[in-house]
Design an enzyme around this catalytic site. Structure first.
Site, PDB file in Angstrom:
ATOM      1  N   PHE A 250      -5.556  13.351 -16.196  1.00 58.18           N
ATOM      2  CA  PHE A 250      -5.368  13.520 -15.067  1.00 58.18           C
ATOM      3  C   PHE A 250      -4.681  12.829 -13.536  1.00 58.18           C
ATOM      4  O   PHE A 250      -4.561  11.505 -14.336  1.00 58.18           O
ATOM      5  CB  PHE A 250      -7.066  13.907 -14.198  1.00 58.18           C
ATOM      6  CG  PHE A 250      -7.446  15.209 -14.729  1.00 58.18           C
ATOM      7  CD1 PHE A 250      -7.800  16.020 -14.278  1.00 58.18           C
ATOM      8  CD2 PHE A 250      -8.720  15.349 -15.705  1.00 58.18           C
ATOM      9  CE1 PHE A 250      -8.290  17.212 -14.342  1.00 58.18           C
ATOM     10  CE2 PHE A 250      -9.357  16.640 -15.878  1.00 58.18           C
ATOM     11  CZ  PHE A 250      -8.983  17.673 -14.920  1.00 58.18           C
ATOM     12  N   ALA A 278      -6.409   9.550 -23.350  1.00 62.72           N
ATOM     13  CA  ALA A 278      -6.051  10.260 -22.548  1.00 62.72           C
ATOM     14  C   ALA A 278      -5.924  11.669 -21.558  1.00 62.72           C
ATOM     15  O   ALA A 278      -5.229  12.517 -21.366  1.00 62.72           O
ATOM     16  CB  ALA A 278      -4.685  11.142 -23.882  1.00 62.72           C
ATOM     17  N   LYS A 279      -7.524  11.397 -21.035  1.00 58.46           N
ATOM     18  CA  LYS A 279      -7.844  12.370 -20.212  1.00 58.46           C
ATOM     19  C   LYS A 279      -7.708  12.628 -18.701  1.00 58.46           C
ATOM     20  O   LYS A 279      -7.235  12.768 -18.558  1.00 58.46           O
ATOM     21  CB  LYS A 279      -9.137  12.054 -20.508  1.00 58.46           C
ATOM     22  CG  LYS A 279      -9.766  13.131 -22.020  1.00 58.46           C
ATOM     23  CD  LYS A 279     -11.528  12.579 -22.278  1.00 58.46           C
ATOM     24  CE  LYS A 279     -11.667  13.287 -23.114  1.00 58.46           C
ATOM     25  NZ  LYS A 279     -13.602  13.168 -22.964  1.00 58.46           N
ATOM     26  N   MET A 280      -6.855  10.901 -18.271  1.00 61.17           N
ATOM     27  CA  MET A 280      -6.455  10.141 -17.303  1.00 61.17           C
ATOM     28  C   MET A 280      -4.494  10.057 -17.506  1.00 61.17           C
ATOM     29  O   MET A 280      -5.031   9.114 -19.064  1.00 61.17           O
ATOM     30  CB  MET A 280      -7.433   9.225 -16.605  1.00 61.17           C
ATOM     31  CG  MET A 280      -8.590   9.976 -16.427  1.00 61.17           C
ATOM     32  SD  MET A 280      -8.257  10.647 -15.032  1.00 61.17           S
ATOM     33  CE  MET A 280     -10.091  11.030 -14.017  1.00 61.17           C
TER      34      MET A 280
END
Length: 309
Positions: A250, A278-280
């Site tokens: 994101f 690695a979600k943001m």
């Protein structure tokens, strides 16, 4: 060390909410500063035409935020909604005219049970409200053909049956073509009655199919932002979609929570922590506001609406 000073807030008579948030920004510290940061990030998220994900957990509809969230959807501030089952159940109950009532945290809960009243902190809900919800859900399932239904498809059809003009989140999502995901579908009264309604029907409710749908929504060429109210399953379902998305995480993230990060629980985890997963994205603009959603969200929204003109 050369850093900006904390500019003391100046509060005067008849100030608008956006003016108060501007004072928060001038001070720039503690949770007042974080609310100002949330307004800035949300405003940029909107102006960048990012795909906007909203996560709902906690008793937000019983707390009186239902119409506010429905208006966010109608006004184009939400492109994807991920919610707990409870918020949808209470949303439908409101739409059926079975409103929540002000109660007391000092109630005699045994007596409330005898009187057919369920308590959510200082909110009361009468037994008739759940009976009305049960009738509505059973009537809805009577309209369905046998077959396989992803949860998001089921919720879209349910939204079609909710009365227009009722201030319903589900109806607003239906009218605005905003997908609604409920990853813990079975963990709700809607899931309970869906099970009852499908015992003698060839209807399959498919929760796994929605994973592919939400991953697709994170895999386009737009930037992506998340506003997470609370935490829990909706937060994880939103963020985990990036694990198999080519987007790389994101670009924007705002979280309002009362939980703390020290216990290691997801609801209190910072959005910076999500960068390690690695979600943001590495350079994502994020903020965590440690506050009651019922206080922080109305302030943030009022300021954002002002900036949007």
């Amino acid at each position: 060390m050369s850093t900006p000073i904390v500019d003391p807030m100046k509060i005067r008579s008849k100030m608008r909410v956006d003016e108060i948030v501007n004072e928060f920004n001038h001070a720039g510290v503690f949770n007042a500063g974080r609310i100002a940061d949330a307004v800035t990030i949300f405003d940029e998220m909107l102006k960048s035409d990012a795909c906007k994900f909203l996560g709902l957990s906690g008793a937000l509809v019983p707390a009186g935020l239902g119409c506010m969230i429905a208006n966010m959807i109608t006004d184009g501030l939400v492109d994807v909604l991920v919610t707990t089952g409870a918020n949808i159940v209470h949303d439908v109950i409101n739409a059926l005219g079975q409103g929540h009532k002000k109660g007391s945290i000092h109630a005699d809960d045994t007596r409330l049970r005898e009187e057919g009243i369920s308590r959510i902190y200082d909110v009361y809900l009468e037994c008739e409200a759940f009976m009305a919800f049960e009738r509505f859900v059973h009537q809805f399932f009577d309209t369905l053909d046998d077959g396989r239904y992803p949860v998001s498809r089921l919720l879209w059809l349910l939204g079609e049956h909710v009365a227009p003009g009722s201030g319903s989140i589900l109806r607003a999502a239906y009218e605005s073509d905003v997908p609604v995901f409920m990853p813990a579908f079975s963990d709700s009264m809607l899931g309970l009655h869906a099970w009852i309604c499908t015992q003698e029907r060839d209807i399959l409710i498919d929760s796994v199919a929605d994973i592919g749908k939400i991953v697709t929504l994170t895999s386009d060429n737009r930037s992506h932002g998340a506003l997470i109210l609370g935490g829990g399953v909706p937060k994880n379902f939103i963020l985990q979609s990036m694990l198999i998305s080519p987007s790389g995480g994101f670009d924007y993230g705002i979280q309002i929570t009362m939980d703390r990060p020290e216990t290691g629980g997801l609801s209190g985890a910072t959005l910076d922590e999500a960068k390690s997963w690695a979600k943001m994205r590495e350079g994502a603009k994020t903020v965590t506001v440690y506050s009651d959603v019922t206080i922080a969200l109305p302030i943030i929204l009022a300021a954002v609406y002002s900036l949007q003109g």
